[in-house]
Design a protein around this motif. Sequence first.
Motif, PDB file in Angstrom:
ATOM      1  N   ALA A 116      72.632   5.706 -30.279  1.00 55.05           N
ATOM      2  CA  ALA A 116      73.631   6.198 -29.333  1.00 55.05           C
ATOM      3  C   ALA A 116      73.329   7.634 -28.946  1.00 55.05           C
ATOM      4  CB  ALA A 116      75.030   6.100 -29.937  1.00 55.05           C
ATOM      5  N   LEU A 117      72.835   8.372 -29.890  1.00 54.90           N
ATOM      6  CA  LEU A 117      72.559   9.774 -29.629  1.00 54.90           C
ATOM      7  C   LEU A 117      71.456   9.953 -28.598  1.00 54.90           C
ATOM      8  CD1 LEU A 117      73.684  12.402 -30.650  1.00 54.90           C
ATOM      9  CD2 LEU A 117      74.415  10.415 -31.929  1.00 54.90           C
ATOM     10  N   MET A 140      70.958   8.088 -26.230  1.00 49.69           N
ATOM     11  CA  MET A 140      71.612   7.822 -24.942  1.00 49.69           C
ATOM     12  C   MET A 140      72.353   9.061 -24.463  1.00 49.69           C
ATOM     13  SD  MET A 140      73.237   4.076 -25.586  1.00 49.69           S
ATOM     14  CE  MET A 140      72.209   2.611 -25.743  1.00 49.69           C
ATOM     15  N   VAL A 141      73.115   9.663 -25.369  1.00 47.94           N
ATOM     16  CA  VAL A 141      73.853  10.864 -25.023  1.00 47.94           C
ATOM     17  C   VAL A 141      72.896  11.926 -24.519  1.00 47.94           C
ATOM     18  CG1 VAL A 141      75.220  12.785 -25.912  1.00 47.94           C
ATOM     19  CG2 VAL A 141      75.668  10.472 -26.729  1.00 47.94           C
ATOM     20  N   ILE A 147      70.254  15.573 -33.697  1.00 46.40           N
ATOM     21  CA  ILE A 147      70.092  14.767 -34.895  1.00 46.40           C
ATOM     22  C   ILE A 147      68.617  14.503 -35.187  1.00 46.40           C
ATOM     23  CG2 ILE A 147      72.256  13.528 -34.697  1.00 46.40           C
ATOM     24  CD1 ILE A 147      70.258  11.242 -33.580  1.00 46.40           C
ATOM     25  N   TYR A 153      78.016   2.770 -28.454  1.00 45.42           N
ATOM     26  CA  TYR A 153      78.845   3.951 -28.657  1.00 45.42           C
ATOM     27  C   TYR A 153      79.978   3.650 -29.623  1.00 45.42           C
ATOM     28  CZ  TYR A 153      76.771   6.857 -25.030  1.00 45.42           C
ATOM     29  OH  TYR A 153      75.923   7.617 -24.295  1.00 45.42           O
ATOM     30  N   ARG A 171      78.881   3.366 -33.298  1.00 48.18           N
ATOM     31  CA  ARG A 171      78.498   4.656 -33.892  1.00 48.18           C
ATOM     32  C   ARG A 171      79.704   5.550 -34.053  1.00 48.18           C
ATOM     33  NH1 ARG A 171      75.570   2.234 -36.360  1.00 48.18           N
ATOM     34  NH2 ARG A 171      74.856   0.624 -34.933  1.00 48.18           N
TER      35      ARG A 171
END
Lengths: 210, 210
Positions: free
Chosen positions: A78-79, A81-82, A92, A128, A131
């Motif tokens: 997900a990160l 993607m962000v 991260i 999302y 997570r």
Amino acid sequence: MEISTIPQLFPAFEKELQREIEEQGEIRSFKTDEQLMRTGQYFRSTMLILNGLVKIYREDDDGNEFFMYYLQPGQACALSMVCAAEHKRSAIMAKAVKDTEIIAIPLHLMEEWMGKYRSWSYFVITTYRARFEELLSTIDHIAFRGMDERLEFYLKKHQETMRTNHITINHQEIANELNSSREVISRLLKKMEQFGKLKLHRNAIEIIQL
Amino acid sequence: MEISTIPQLFPAFEKELQREIEEQGEIRSFKTDEQLMRTGQYFRSTMLILNGLVKIYREDDDGNEFFMYYLQPGQACALSMVCAAEHKRSAIMAKAVKDTEIIAIPLHLMEEWMGKYRSWSYFVITTYRARFEELLSTIDHIAFRGMDERLEFYLKKHQETMRTNHITINHQEIANELNSSREVISRLLKKMEQFGKLKLHRNAIEIIQL
DNA sequence: TCCGGTAGGTGACGAAGGTCACAATAAGCA
DNA sequence: TGCTTATTGTGACCTTCGTCACCTACCGGA
């Protein structure tokens, strides 16, 4: 390593989307302990896990790494993607805990597919969501629980994810992942052994009953 | 209370979507300190903030509440999206800190709009993203920082969000929101006052320089 | 088999933060 | 004004956890 196909791992995707992923995604391989992404790095793609296993960490400025959650085959980061979408640095660190293969989806495709494939936008949202829940549970633990409970939870997660009662790890590593110190972890583990919850070996922990 | 319209608050939405929200959404009002949602509650809708201000908390089983972030007009509660979609109990608590109006969107519309309006699915994803970042930053603080830094960060957030240097709150409340104790907060505040960072008053804190 | 390196065990100590008891203020109200 | 209550200040003490020093056990290679 068993090869899993896109249709097998992502059965909910439209045929057309599966084909696009296979054609346009770039497969990358990582050896055990190799980093998939580092803190501070920029993203130009998001990554889907094909096989293996990945751990996601939060790092602070002093290089302490704090374990947050696992990513398994069929899941996405997900990160990434962000960060890809916001053109931001990664906050991260991701590390392969087994030999791992991922497929990287360039940012522009990710955006394009959002409008084109319902199953893709559903997948992104579901990612999302999942997570989000993990993060909330992580917050619970560090906000409300002591190190003893957190350690137990950590071992339980490991046990469930790896599907084994035999954990190959040393105390120092656990301490790093929980942002604690080796001595504290050693002491807590010893206590848990006395309670019959586990058995300690060199470089390994055998879980009896958590 | 100034009335903000849907087009003003959500200018990126298609005209048609704005109209649907106005027609189908249910407006609800909350007085200061009233709870918008409680831990353990089921959701059947997601909520968009129209005006006022909302604080989001994580609660543990013993009723300790832990402040996570603010929601402002034009934003949505990511958690209500998660919970509504998964038919899960809410794991968080939301409280109005000013008189607040929200508009509730029933679950089935939320899903329908995902496919129908690009701007809606973009909005949902952006909402997840933003909250995700907030959570990560929250984790940073409780994992790596001491209470002194967390208190300072808390006051800074309050100052920025409310756009004022005069914070009306007592020490006990701060302690609750940081999951600490009144005495600890009092001591830290006193120290900050000695450093000239703020001035303490009864039921109020005046921020000088953080 | 000896030796060095790694993993784990343990006691001493200190810092941060939680808890308890109670004192000191200030605000509100009869 | 005097009483009551809410808020804040403070010292003593305890627990948890991090750190340091040093020890022991084990493993693997020369």
